[in-house]
Scaffold this motif. Sequence first.
Motif, mmCIF file in Angstrom:
data_model
loop_
_atom_site.group_PDB
_atom_site.id
_atom_site.type_symbol
_atom_site.label_atom_id
_atom_site.label_comp_id
_atom_site.label_asym_id
_atom_site.label_seq_id
_atom_site.Cartn_x
_atom_site.Cartn_y
_atom_site.Cartn_z
ATOM 1 N N LEU A 1 -35.308 32.953 5.768
ATOM 2 C CA LEU A 1 -34.495 31.833 5.288
ATOM 3 C C LEU A 1 -34.529 30.686 6.290
ATOM 4 N N PHE A 2 -34.422 31.016 7.588
ATOM 5 C CA PHE A 2 -34.366 29.990 8.618
ATOM 6 C C PHE A 2 -35.479 30.154 9.640
ATOM 7 N N SER A 3 -36.043 29.022 10.049
ATOM 8 C CA SER A 3 -36.848 28.946 11.267
ATOM 9 C C SER A 3 -36.006 28.211 12.292
ATOM 10 N N VAL A 4 -35.643 28.898 13.358
ATOM 11 C CA VAL A 4 -34.862 28.285 14.429
ATOM 12 C C VAL A 4 -35.837 27.632 15.398
ATOM 13 N N GLY B 1 -39.981 29.375 7.638
ATOM 14 C CA GLY B 1 -38.740 29.521 6.903
ATOM 15 C C GLY B 1 -38.550 28.474 5.829
ATOM 16 N N GLU B 2 -37.643 28.772 4.903
ATOM 17 C CA GLU B 2 -37.297 27.809 3.855
ATOM 18 C C GLU B 2 -36.573 26.600 4.445
ATOM 19 N N THR C 1 -37.343 22.766 4.890
ATOM 20 C CA THR C 1 -38.597 22.544 5.611
ATOM 21 C C THR C 1 -39.508 21.590 4.861
ATOM 22 N N GLU C 2 -39.590 21.753 3.571
ATOM 23 C CA GLU C 2 -40.470 20.902 2.769
ATOM 24 C C GLU C 2 -40.060 19.443 2.860
ATOM 25 N N THR D 1 -29.571 37.843 10.363
ATOM 26 C CA THR D 1 -30.843 38.100 11.046
ATOM 27 C C THR D 1 -32.055 37.616 10.257
ATOM 28 N N ASP D 2 -31.826 36.942 9.125
ATOM 29 C CA ASP D 2 -32.937 36.473 8.297
ATOM 30 C C ASP D 2 -33.486 35.164 8.865
ATOM 31 N N HIS D 3 -34.110 35.259 10.057
ATOM 32 C CA HIS D 3 -34.622 34.063 10.710
ATOM 33 C C HIS D 3 -35.751 34.428 11.662
#
Length: 302
Positions: free
Chosen positions: A3-6, A79-80, A160-161, A30-32
């Motif tokens: 879901l996330f790119s940190v 990530g999204e 991100t897009e 933890t979805d990152h």
Amino acid sequence: MPLFSVVIPTYNRASLLEETLASVFAQTLTDHEVIVVDDGSTDGTLALLARYGERIRVLRQDNAGQGVARNLGIREARGEYVAFLDSDDLWPPWTLATFQRVLQEQGRPTLVMGRARSFQAPGELSDLESGPLVARSFADYLASAEANFIRTACAVAVRTEALRRVGGFSAKRISSEDYDLLYRLGVEPGFVFVESPVTLGYRQHPESSSRDLDRGYEGTLFLLSQERHGAYPGGSMRRRERLALLLFGLRHVTHWLLEHGRRRQALTLYARGLRFHRALPRWRYLLGFPPWALATSLRPRR
């Protein structure tokens, strides 16, 4: 796909980066993935990062500034959404979980911004609490122009897009690259500001880029130039909203410069903003700032 790119840009902050990463790995969600972009550090940063192994993705570039480093992270993000974190700041454990909840409840807005708490020592954040969730929703970022809250790209998650479509951050070494990005995201659908809980600990120290007077001055000139040349979306229909945001920042910076003895820079920004203030006048500032600037110049120097 997470879901996330940190994305964490860093330059010669090995002494603080470890605390920042600890706050990321303490997240309840933890979805990152974690991407650290080293901007040509010459201290022990790379040795520190090597200790984390596959828990983080390390990207490296020659020193080119924070904006360029963030853009490298954006290009490599899987990530999204990209969630940005500076390498001297801290997240409470609920930050990403709070952003996830907002995304789920608000129909996947383009931009989510959290509220920050300033600190000098981490212990000052010990009284933060995880709830309740209070959020304000807007059609897009420009629609929030009259809302009264502190805005920073240090505390955001962005689709991100959309980041890639608007070109990411400016490569200029200025302290307003986050505001420039927010304005270029101005009409992307969906903006939510999280009033509660606090989602960022913003560290105050002498090396903080926000304290760099010259970069603040140059950054504000850049934002005015961007608006003058039509770089921001919305056209004439959304001009008043853009100007409300731009001029609020300009007034803050001119006061800040004057308080630090930068009278010439403050008056230059005041003059550059006059053409925009004619469209959206703030008479107390327009009439009151010049005599205040004159009065400060007449004060005896200590």
